[in-house]
Design an enzyme around this catalytic site. Structure first.
Site, PDB file in Angstrom:
ATOM      1  CD  GLU A 166       6.262   1.334  -8.259  1.00 49.02           C
ATOM      2  OE1 GLU A 166       5.138   1.260  -7.767  1.00 49.02           O
ATOM      3  OE2 GLU A 166       6.982   0.336  -8.423  1.00 49.02           O
ATOM      4  CG  ASP A 225       1.947  -6.004 -16.326  1.00 48.92           C
ATOM      5  OD1 ASP A 225       1.342  -5.197 -15.596  1.00 48.92           O
ATOM      6  OD2 ASP A 225       2.482  -7.042 -15.902  1.00 48.92           O
ATOM      7  CG  LEU A 278      -6.716 -10.121 -16.502  1.00 51.56           C
ATOM      8  CD1 LEU A 278      -5.430  -9.364 -16.867  1.00 51.56           C
ATOM      9  CD2 LEU A 278      -6.804 -11.395 -17.343  1.00 51.56           C
ATOM     10  CB  ILE A 279      -8.953  -5.071 -15.166  1.00 50.26           C
ATOM     11  CG1 ILE A 279      -8.065  -4.503 -14.046  1.00 50.26           C
ATOM     12  CG2 ILE A 279     -10.203  -4.213 -15.344  1.00 50.26           C
ATOM     13  CD1 ILE A 279      -8.686  -4.500 -12.652  1.00 50.26           C
ATOM     14  CG  HIS A 312       4.888  -3.509 -14.593  1.00 49.59           C
ATOM     15  ND1 HIS A 312       4.273  -4.604 -14.021  1.00 49.59           N
ATOM     16  CD2 HIS A 312       6.086  -3.941 -15.055  1.00 49.59           C
ATOM     17  CE1 HIS A 312       5.052  -5.662 -14.156  1.00 49.59           C
ATOM     18  NE2 HIS A 312       6.159  -5.291 -14.779  1.00 49.59           N
ATOM     19  N   GLY A 353       0.774  -1.238   0.000  1.00 47.03           N
ATOM     20  CA  GLY A 353       0.000   0.000   0.000  1.00 47.03           C
ATOM     21  C   GLY A 353       0.805   1.287   0.000  1.00 47.03           C
ATOM     22  CB  SER A 354       4.401   2.144  -0.299  1.00 51.57           C
ATOM     23  OG  SER A 354       4.765   1.648  -1.551  1.00 51.57           O
ATOM     24  CG  ASN A 355       2.878   3.043  -5.573  1.00 50.17           C
ATOM     25  OD1 ASN A 355       3.428   4.045  -6.013  1.00 50.17           O
ATOM     26  ND2 ASN A 355       3.422   1.837  -5.645  1.00 50.17           N
TER      27      ASN A 355
HETATM   28  C1  GAR Z   1       4.486  -1.696  -6.818  1.00 52.20           C
HETATM   29  O1  GAR Z   1       5.864  -1.815  -6.993  1.00 52.20           O
HETATM   30  C2  GAR Z   1       3.771  -1.818  -8.149  1.00 52.20           C
HETATM   31  O2  GAR Z   1       4.477  -1.259  -9.220  1.00 52.20           O
HETATM   32  C3  GAR Z   1       3.702  -3.319  -8.278  1.00 52.20           C
HETATM   33  O3  GAR Z   1       3.318  -3.767  -7.008  1.00 52.20           O
HETATM   34  C4  GAR Z   1       3.940  -2.906  -6.044  1.00 52.20           C
HETATM   35  C5  GAR Z   1       2.906  -2.487  -5.018  1.00 52.20           C
HETATM   36  O4  GAR Z   1       3.528  -1.753  -3.997  1.00 52.20           O
HETATM   37  N1  GAR Z   1       2.775  -3.718  -9.305  1.00 52.20           N
HETATM   38  C6  GAR Z   1       2.993  -4.751 -10.094  1.00 52.20           C
HETATM   39  O5  GAR Z   1       3.953  -5.481  -9.980  1.00 52.20           O
HETATM   40  C7  GAR Z   1       1.917  -4.955 -11.159  1.00 52.20           C
HETATM   41  N2  GAR Z   1       2.295  -5.950 -12.098  1.00 52.20           N
HETATM   42  P1  GAR Z   1       2.706  -0.980  -2.916  1.00 52.20           P
HETATM   43  O6  GAR Z   1       1.617  -1.922  -2.448  1.00 52.20           O
HETATM   44  O7  GAR Z   1       3.694  -0.656  -1.841  1.00 52.20           O
HETATM   45  O8  GAR Z   1       2.106   0.243  -3.567  1.00 52.20           O
END
Ligand code: GAR
Length: 194
Positions: free
Chosen positions: A176, A147, A89-90, A106, A14-16
């Site tokens: 990101e 992707d 997958l959406i 990604h 969940g950091s993003n």
């Molecule tokens: C992120 O690095 C995102 O780019 C990746 O999952 C991580 C989630 O991090 N997504 C994928 O790999 C999609 N194929 P977060 O939960 O800390 O935001």
């Protein structure tokens, strides 16, 4: 003026999601209106609670249920979707409905290192094993394939010889966190009927 509402779909740490919440706190035109996760144990549950954001757990069968998803997204007036580490997958009906209004982040330079199973640390491990000297991030529109939607933005970071998957993931996550909120804002503000 009514704010444009975004839904975040997230399954990971969940950091993003946290950065997106911070970025849009107090924003005059855009609001995080809903967080959707594939698990009730995901870290985003806490983030949603702490920030008073509606939260919903959606499993595979609910995600593929057109009328359920439509009611949920309509209920919260969602006009734009950000996939921030979402594992499922959406389904095609959502891709169609949110054409150019659904993006994914990604943690690599697509078209390399994408597709089913390419998630989180597995992506960084593949980059390191390949010997590539650059990695980075891709922000892209979502289509029916993992992707593979049209790329909107990419930026790179160096892969150091001493990097392991964890170290590389930290560098990539920094990118990101900087670019996903900025690009989300830009794309929502540019929506044709805004
Ligand atoms: C992120 O690095 C995102 O780019 C990746 O999952 C991580 C989630 O991090 N997504 C994928 O790999 C999609 N194929 P977060 O939960 O800390 O935001």
């Amino acid at each position: 003026m009514k704010k444009k509402k975004i839904a975040i779909f997230a399954s990971g740490t969940g950091s993003n999601t946290e950065q997106l919440i911070k970025h849009f706190k107090g924003h005059p035109h855009i609001q995080i209106g809903l967080i959707i996760s594939s698990s009730s144990k995901a870290a985003v549950v806490k983030l949603a609670e702490e920030n008073d954001i509606p939260f919903s757990v959606v499993n595979k069968s609910l995600l593929s249920n057109n009328s359920y998803m439509n009611s949920l997204l309509n209920l919260y007036d969602i006009e734009f979707i950000v996939l921030a580490g979402f594992i499922m997958l959406i389904p095609p009906f959502l891709v169609k409905q949110f054409d150019r209004r659904m993006i994914n982040i990604h943690p690599a330079l697509l078209p390399k290192y994408g597709g089913r199973g390419m998630f989180g640390l597995a992506v960084h491990q593949a980059v390191i094993s390949s010997g590539d000297q650059l990695s980075g991030i891709t922000i892209h529109y979502v289509n029916e394939m993992y992707d593979q939607g049209k790329t909107i933005f990419q930026t790179t970071c160096k892969v150091d010889r001493r990097d392991n998957a964890e170290k590389l993931s930290k560098k990539v996550l920094e990118l990101e966190h900087k670019y996903l909120p900025e690009w989300t804002e830009k794309l929502v503000m540019e929506m044709r009927y805004f």
